[in-house]
Motif scaffolding. Sequence first.
Motif, PDB file in Angstrom:
ATOM      1  N   LEU A  32       0.866  -1.515   0.056  1.00 29.05           N
ATOM      2  CA  LEU A  32      -0.081   0.227  -0.087  1.00 29.05           C
ATOM      3  C   LEU A  32       0.830   1.614  -0.230  1.00 29.05           C
ATOM      4  O   LEU A  32       0.770   2.372  -1.004  1.00 29.05           O
ATOM      5  CB  LEU A  32      -0.422  -0.122   1.095  1.00 29.05           C
ATOM      6  N   GLY A  33       2.014   1.353   0.950  1.00 26.47           N
ATOM      7  CA  GLY A  33       3.044   2.227   0.594  1.00 26.47           C
ATOM      8  C   GLY A  33       3.366   2.805  -0.109  1.00 26.47           C
ATOM      9  O   GLY A  33       3.607   3.367  -0.917  1.00 26.47           O
ATOM     10  N   SER A  34       4.060   1.700  -1.251  1.00 30.48           N
ATOM     11  CA  SER A  34       4.917   1.830  -2.592  1.00 30.48           C
ATOM     12  C   SER A  34       3.778   1.836  -3.851  1.00 30.48           C
ATOM     13  O   SER A  34       3.796   3.168  -4.036  1.00 30.48           O
ATOM     14  CB  SER A  34       5.894   0.476  -2.713  1.00 30.48           C
ATOM     15  N   ILE A  35       2.927   1.602  -3.741  1.00 32.57           N
ATOM     16  CA  ILE A  35       1.929   2.420  -4.040  1.00 32.57           C
ATOM     17  C   ILE A  35       0.894   3.846  -3.846  1.00 32.57           C
ATOM     18  O   ILE A  35       1.590   4.578  -4.890  1.00 32.57           O
ATOM     19  CB  ILE A  35       0.606   1.242  -4.479  1.00 32.57           C
ATOM     20  N   VAL A  36       0.919   3.656  -2.731  1.00 35.71           N
ATOM     21  CA  VAL A  36       0.821   5.547  -2.433  1.00 35.71           C
ATOM     22  C   VAL A  36       1.641   6.472  -3.331  1.00 35.71           C
ATOM     23  O   VAL A  36       1.748   7.764  -3.833  1.00 35.71           O
ATOM     24  CB  VAL A  36      -0.299   5.434  -1.443  1.00 35.71           C
ATOM     25  N   GLY A  37       2.551   6.243  -2.627  1.00 34.47           N
ATOM     26  CA  GLY A  37       4.349   6.985  -2.833  1.00 34.47           C
ATOM     27  C   GLY A  37       4.255   7.326  -4.065  1.00 34.47           C
ATOM     28  O   GLY A  37       4.864   7.825  -3.796  1.00 34.47           O
ATOM     29  N   LEU A  38       4.791   6.019  -5.252  1.00 33.80           N
ATOM     30  CA  LEU A  38       4.842   6.075  -6.224  1.00 33.80           C
ATOM     31  C   LEU A  38       3.454   7.015  -7.007  1.00 33.80           C
ATOM     32  O   LEU A  38       3.888   8.330  -7.945  1.00 33.80           O
ATOM     33  CB  LEU A  38       4.612   4.922  -7.447  1.00 33.80           C
ATOM     34  N   ILE A  39       2.346   7.247  -6.702  1.00 34.96           N
ATOM     35  CA  ILE A  39       1.512   7.808  -6.995  1.00 34.96           C
ATOM     36  C   ILE A  39       1.708   9.395  -6.276  1.00 34.96           C
ATOM     37  O   ILE A  39       1.552  10.661  -8.054  1.00 34.96           O
ATOM     38  CB  ILE A  39       0.468   7.553  -6.885  1.00 34.96           C
ATOM     39  N   VAL A  40       1.609   9.787  -4.849  1.00 32.04           N
ATOM     40  CA  VAL A  40       1.983  11.066  -4.774  1.00 32.04           C
ATOM     41  C   VAL A  40       3.751  11.567  -5.103  1.00 32.04           C
ATOM     42  O   VAL A  40       3.196  12.987  -5.683  1.00 32.04           O
ATOM     43  CB  VAL A  40       1.881  10.700  -3.036  1.00 32.04           C
ATOM     44  N   LEU A  41       4.328  10.716  -5.180  1.00 28.04           N
ATOM     45  CA  LEU A  41       5.670  11.398  -6.192  1.00 28.04           C
ATOM     46  C   LEU A  41       6.063  11.566  -7.129  1.00 28.04           C
ATOM     47  O   LEU A  41       6.974  11.745  -7.765  1.00 28.04           O
ATOM     48  CB  LEU A  41       6.911  10.593  -5.276  1.00 28.04           C
TER      49      LEU A  41
END
Length: 220
Positions: A32-41
């Motif tokens: 979950l963290g990596s998916i959200v991080g890739l989208i936000v960043l």
Amino acid sequence: MVKCTKKNIVVDKSLVATRKTYYFFKRLMDILGSIVGLIVLSPIFLIVSVLMKLEEPRGPIFFSQERIGQHEKKFKMYKIRSMCVDAEEKLDALLQHNEVEGAMFKMKEDPRVTRVGKVIRKTSIDELPQLINVLKGDMSLVGPRPPLKREVDEYSAYDKQRLLVKPGCTGLWQVSGRNSVGFDDMVSLDIQYIQKQSLGYDIKIMIKTVVVMARPNSAY
């Protein structure tokens, strides 16, 4: 149990193996963290990519490097390129200028680092593509940093204990002084993390990482 050659610190392998519930939720948090991080960043990736192409039009934006992960498994780690395109070829000539003791190379005024590279290394932006490694399962959000093979070749049995768990994008080393912390102390911090692993501890380290990225001081 792993026999250590120094400091008499032993990591209980059975303790690592029995944390199944923790590792299940840790993996869920990683996904979950990596998916959200890739989208936000993604906007940051775009901005950095433009700046890099302005400085070195023919150089690639990303690069991959073979690293050693959990149980000495090899994998390709992704980063935003912060050095000149022939950085690896120039490394041998710079090894004598290593400013960190032990099986690790760090040089504050590394001539291979580009102008954009200095900024993204200072803020750890160059590490962000490792979220892809987290999504793939090669790495975790929190854990020991993945070493190079030439570094692992110099490891003692004590040092190899840091390879008992998945490597991470961030860890105790990053939030405890980073380049001001020597190799032996980095290994000790990694072992401390392995012994104390919990979801709460991981979240605490990630929060501290955000603070360090916002106020970088010793990264290079």
